[in-house]
Design a protein around this motif. Structure first.
Motif, PDB file in Angstrom:
ATOM      1  N   GLU A 263      47.999  22.873  20.096  1.00 49.71           N
ATOM      2  CA  GLU A 263      48.749  21.884  19.317  1.00 49.71           C
ATOM      3  C   GLU A 263      49.830  21.221  20.153  1.00 49.71           C
ATOM      4  OE1 GLU A 263      52.099  23.181  16.609  1.00 49.71           O
ATOM      5  OE2 GLU A 263      50.484  22.831  15.182  1.00 49.71           O
ATOM      6  N   ALA A 264      50.604  22.033  20.875  1.00 46.27           N
ATOM      7  CA  ALA A 264      51.681  21.477  21.693  1.00 46.27           C
ATOM      8  C   ALA A 264      51.122  20.575  22.789  1.00 46.27           C
ATOM      9  CB  ALA A 264      52.503  22.612  22.315  1.00 46.27           C
ATOM     10  N   ALA A 265      50.018  20.994  23.410  1.00 44.46           N
ATOM     11  CA  ALA A 265      49.419  20.167  24.458  1.00 44.46           C
ATOM     12  C   ALA A 265      48.952  18.830  23.895  1.00 44.46           C
ATOM     13  CB  ALA A 265      48.249  20.909  25.104  1.00 44.46           C
ATOM     14  N   LYS A 266      48.340  18.854  22.736  1.00 43.01           N
ATOM     15  CA  LYS A 266      47.829  17.614  22.157  1.00 43.01           C
ATOM     16  C   LYS A 266      48.959  16.684  21.720  1.00 43.01           C
ATOM     17  CE  LYS A 266      45.496  15.103  18.823  1.00 43.01           C
ATOM     18  NZ  LYS A 266      45.731  14.678  17.430  1.00 43.01           N
ATOM     19  N   LEU A 267      49.948  17.235  21.004  1.00 42.98           N
ATOM     20  CA  LEU A 267      51.037  16.396  20.507  1.00 42.98           C
ATOM     21  C   LEU A 267      51.891  15.842  21.641  1.00 42.98           C
ATOM     22  CD1 LEU A 267      52.239  18.499  17.436  1.00 42.98           C
ATOM     23  CD2 LEU A 267      51.060  16.302  17.362  1.00 42.98           C
ATOM     24  N   ARG A 268      52.209  16.681  22.634  1.00 44.42           N
ATOM     25  CA  ARG A 268      53.154  16.261  23.677  1.00 44.42           C
ATOM     26  C   ARG A 268      52.493  15.484  24.809  1.00 44.42           C
ATOM     27  NH1 ARG A 268      57.975  20.757  24.277  1.00 44.42           N
ATOM     28  NH2 ARG A 268      58.310  21.042  22.023  1.00 44.42           N
ATOM     29  N   LEU A 269      51.187  15.662  24.983  1.00 43.33           N
ATOM     30  CA  LEU A 269      50.492  14.912  26.030  1.00 43.33           C
ATOM     31  C   LEU A 269      49.776  13.699  25.429  1.00 43.33           C
ATOM     32  CD1 LEU A 269      49.065  17.922  28.073  1.00 43.33           C
ATOM     33  CD2 LEU A 269      50.993  16.478  28.703  1.00 43.33           C
ATOM     34  N   LEU A 270      48.789  13.950  24.588  1.00 42.57           N
ATOM     35  CA  LEU A 270      47.983  12.827  24.074  1.00 42.57           C
ATOM     36  C   LEU A 270      48.762  11.968  23.087  1.00 42.57           C
ATOM     37  CD1 LEU A 270      44.290  12.774  23.180  1.00 42.57           C
ATOM     38  CD2 LEU A 270      45.909  11.971  21.483  1.00 42.57           C
ATOM     39  N   ASN A 271      49.272  12.566  22.003  1.00 39.56           N
ATOM     40  CA  ASN A 271      49.915  11.755  20.974  1.00 39.56           C
ATOM     41  C   ASN A 271      51.177  11.067  21.477  1.00 39.56           C
ATOM     42  OD1 ASN A 271      48.840  14.296  18.819  1.00 39.56           O
ATOM     43  ND2 ASN A 271      48.108  12.215  18.637  1.00 39.56           N
ATOM     44  N   ALA A 272      51.969  11.754  22.281  1.00 43.39           N
ATOM     45  CA  ALA A 272      53.185  11.149  22.817  1.00 43.39           C
ATOM     46  C   ALA A 272      52.863   9.970  23.710  1.00 43.39           C
ATOM     47  CB  ALA A 272      53.985  12.193  23.591  1.00 43.39           C
ATOM     48  N   THR A 273      51.863  10.130  24.562  1.00 47.67           N
ATOM     49  CA  THR A 273      51.478   9.040  25.464  1.00 47.67           C
ATOM     50  C   THR A 273      50.880   7.878  24.686  1.00 47.67           C
ATOM     51  OG1 THR A 273      51.029  10.705  27.164  1.00 47.67           O
ATOM     52  CG2 THR A 273      50.148   8.505  27.536  1.00 47.67           C
ATOM     53  N   HIS A 274      50.139   8.194  23.635  1.00 48.37           N
ATOM     54  CA  HIS A 274      49.596   7.136  22.776  1.00 48.37           C
ATOM     55  C   HIS A 274      50.728   6.281  22.199  1.00 48.37           C
ATOM     56  CE1 HIS A 274      45.662   6.649  20.222  1.00 48.37           C
ATOM     57  NE2 HIS A 274      45.747   5.788  21.202  1.00 48.37           N
ATOM     58  N   SER A 275      51.784   6.952  21.719  1.00 45.57           N
ATOM     59  CA  SER A 275      52.919   6.216  21.170  1.00 45.57           C
ATOM     60  C   SER A 275      53.624   5.389  22.240  1.00 45.57           C
ATOM     61  CB  SER A 275      53.911   7.192  20.522  1.00 45.57           C
ATOM     62  OG  SER A 275      53.378   7.750  19.338  1.00 45.57           O
ATOM     63  N   LEU A 276      53.824   5.965  23.410  1.00 47.27           N
ATOM     64  CA  LEU A 276      54.445   5.212  24.506  1.00 47.27           C
ATOM     65  C   LEU A 276      53.678   3.936  24.782  1.00 47.27           C
ATOM     66  CD1 LEU A 276      56.312   4.948  27.079  1.00 47.27           C
ATOM     67  CD2 LEU A 276      54.525   6.208  28.294  1.00 47.27           C
ATOM     68  N   LEU A 277      52.356   4.031  24.902  1.00 47.98           N
ATOM     69  CA  LEU A 277      51.532   2.849  25.197  1.00 47.98           C
ATOM     70  C   LEU A 277      51.531   1.865  24.026  1.00 47.98           C
ATOM     71  CD1 LEU A 277      48.558   4.634  26.955  1.00 47.98           C
ATOM     72  CD2 LEU A 277      50.134   3.007  28.026  1.00 47.98           C
ATOM     73  N   ALA A 278      51.582   2.380  22.802  1.00 50.30           N
ATOM     74  CA  ALA A 278      51.584   1.492  21.641  1.00 50.30           C
ATOM     75  C   ALA A 278      52.827   0.606  21.620  1.00 50.30           C
ATOM     76  CB  ALA A 278      51.492   2.313  20.358  1.00 50.30           C
ATOM     77  N   TYR A 279      54.004   1.204  21.801  1.00 50.61           N
ATOM     78  CA  TYR A 279      55.244   0.429  21.690  1.00 50.61           C
ATOM     79  C   TYR A 279      55.504  -0.420  22.932  1.00 50.61           C
ATOM     80  CZ  TYR A 279      55.940   3.397  17.658  1.00 50.61           C
ATOM     81  OH  TYR A 279      55.771   4.039  16.459  1.00 50.61           O
ATOM     82  N   THR A 280      55.355   0.165  24.111  1.00 47.95           N
ATOM     83  CA  THR A 280      55.567  -0.645  25.323  1.00 47.95           C
ATOM     84  C   THR A 280      54.480  -1.702  25.438  1.00 47.95           C
ATOM     85  OG1 THR A 280      54.354   0.971  26.685  1.00 47.95           O
ATOM     86  CG2 THR A 280      56.750   1.208  26.556  1.00 47.95           C
ATOM     87  N   GLY A 281      53.258  -1.349  25.053  1.00 48.99           N
ATOM     88  CA  GLY A 281      52.165  -2.319  25.122  1.00 48.99           C
ATOM     89  C   GLY A 281      52.365  -3.475  24.170  1.00 48.99           C
ATOM     90  N   ALA A 282      52.752  -3.174  22.929  1.00 50.40           N
ATOM     91  CA  ALA A 282      52.994  -4.244  21.961  1.00 50.40           C
ATOM     92  C   ALA A 282      54.125  -5.154  22.423  1.00 50.40           C
ATOM     93  CB  ALA A 282      53.310  -3.647  20.593  1.00 50.40           C
ATOM     94  N   LEU A 283      55.193  -4.569  22.958  1.00 54.16           N
ATOM     95  CA  LEU A 283      56.319  -5.382  23.438  1.00 54.16           C
ATOM     96  C   LEU A 283      55.927  -6.257  24.619  1.00 54.16           C
ATOM     97  CD1 LEU A 283      59.228  -2.758  23.250  1.00 54.16           C
ATOM     98  CD2 LEU A 283      58.803  -4.663  21.681  1.00 54.16           C
ATOM     99  N   ALA A 284      54.957  -5.786  25.415  1.00 56.47           N
ATOM    100  CA  ALA A 284      54.498  -6.569  26.563  1.00 56.47           C
ATOM    101  C   ALA A 284      53.406  -7.568  26.196  1.00 56.47           C
ATOM    102  CB  ALA A 284      53.995  -5.627  27.651  1.00 56.47           C
TER     103      ALA A 284
END
Length: 442
Positions: A263-284
């Motif tokens: 759970e920790a690996a999925k939330l902190r690696l995959l889901n966190a990175t997904h959110s980073l790309l979503a917000y920075t990507g949308a802003l770009a």
């Protein structure tokens, strides 16, 4: 007139996988709350695979909000197609595991079905906001458990399939809180403690929104119209705590005594990175996650969030291939075939970010580290909230009021920090202000 997919004609063309069992033999053993695209592309597929050997695990699905999914699937006898996109995609597959699809108000709602002694499992995909105190899903679940207790219908398991930390224990806690507010809640809670299991699990599959073009592809493959088709990547994972009160399907999943490391690996690696790309990507200006991954600056930030921020905070299961897992995440995100939109991933940020990002930030700060890339993701959410009104979030009105007129980076950060439950201190605030300043002036 175009024929609609239904059980009356399953003579599907070569290359389309049909159910390997007789639909008439399937009985309902699972009640599912939240029949969205993710459930249909994930848990229902796993269940479909076991029905030939054990047809007692059919699913009775209940929508949580609108009747749209019911209206799509009921005329099709619950049948729909899973269309995989991307490298290694399998041929289209028609799923028959959903034997009933209903709204909350039909036939006594989910409570009546949960009370059926033939039902041995309740599953949920109600998203993070489905566990808020004012959300109806937990109340509907408790109502069903109370009817089951009164009917002496036997033990049952309740399996949350949402992205929450310790989702089984979290759901058990929400159920206990709801029972505390009922006139006979103590008696019900005693029965739940003795008769209901709440295993935790980790689910993973990227399921973008289905488009008209996707439905056209399915129609061409089937020769029939499918209004309930879902799209998914080829990858799928399910890790489940093997503590069930009334048996379970023989799913092709990973069963374990402890899901926390996964759970920790999925939330902190995959889901966190997904959110980073979503917000920075949308802003770009990028419409999809895959398009954001073509930007070398954003792709580098995604990798560094995993390697520099998240990985040092993890205690991984034996044999876990951390570099391989990180590489697979980036490959999946970069696949343009999925078309997963940044705005879809960016929804409900006020609920997702504490689960996906703040734990990493807290642990890195406690260890004397500097969670630069985690702070970038949170700062990007802050700028996104301030500049992309209205946002899709349960706190949309609160966020709009908080950020109104906050043009300076420090003011914007201070207006949104109270949204989160934890105060991570002045160094964390300074990181957010620095990133917010850069993002606002890009």
């Amino acid at each position: 007139m175009v024929t609609r997919l239904s059980r009356h004609d399953l003579s599907l063309p070569a290359g389309v996988r049909a159910p390997s069992y007789d639909l008439r033999d399937v009985t309902v053993g699972i009640v599912h709350l939240g029949v969205g695209a993710f459930h249909r592309a994930h848990q229902a597929v796993y269940t479909d695979t076991v029905l030939a050997a054990d047809p007692t695990w059919g699913i009775s699905g209940f929508t949580q909000r609108s009747a749209t999914v019911r209206d799509q699937l009921a005329p099709q006898d619950g049948l729909y197609t899973v269309l995989e996109r991307g490298a290694g995609a399998a041929p289209p597959r028609v799923i028959g595991a959903l034997r009933e699809v209903r709204t909350q108000d039909e036939d006594g709602g989910p409570a009546a079905r949960i009370a059926d002694p033939r039902v041995r499992l309740v599953t949920l995909t109600v998203t993070e906001k489905g566990y808020r105190p004012d959300a109806p899903a937990v109340g509907r679940l408790v109502a069903g458990l109370e009817l089951r207790r009164r009917a002496d219908a036997g033990p049952i398991s309740v399996l949350s399939c949402d992205n929450l930390t310790a989702n089984g224990a979290t759901l058990r806690g929400r159920v206990a809180e709801h029972c505390a507010g009922l006139p006979d809640g103590d008696r019900l809670l005693d029965w739940i403690t003795a008769s209901v299991a709440f295993p935790s699990c980790v689910v993973d599959r990227i399921v973008p929104a289905t488009t008209a073009a996707d439905r056209a592809v399915v129609m061409a493959a089937l020769g029939m119209c499918d209004e309930g088709a879902v799209v998914a990547e080829p990858f799928s994972q399910w890790v489940i705590e093997d503590t069930f009160a009334a048996g379970r399907p023989a799913w092709d999943a990973t069963f374990t005594t402890d899901v926390a490391p996964y759970e920790a690996a999925k939330l902190r690696l995959l889901n966190a990175t997904h959110s980073l790309l979503a917000y920075t990507g949308a802003l770009a200006g990028y419409d999809t996650i895959a398009a954001a991954m073509t930007d070398p600056v954003l792709a580098d930030a995604a990798r560094r969030l995993m390697t520099e921020d998240a990985a040092p905070t993890l205690t991984l299961p034996d044999g876990f291939d951390l570099p391989g897992y990180q590489d697979s995440i980036l490959r999946r995100f970069a696949d343009p075939a999925l078309g997963h939109r940044t705005t879809q991933v960016a929804s409900d940020g006020s609920l997702k970010l504490p689960i996906r990002l703040l734990g990493t930030a807290r642990d890195r700060l406690s260890a004397g580290g500097t969670p630069q890339w985690t702070a970038l993701a949170v700062a990007a959410w802050m700028v996104y909230v301030a500049t992309r009104q209205p946002v899709d979030d349960p706190l949309a009105e609160t966020l709009a009021a908080a950020t109104a007129g906050r043009a300076k980076p420090a003011d914007l950060v201070d207006s949104l920090l109270p949204v989160f439950p934890d105060d991570l201190g002045p160094s964390w605030r300074e990181l957010l202000v620095e990133h917010t300043a850069r993002l606002l002036h890009n």
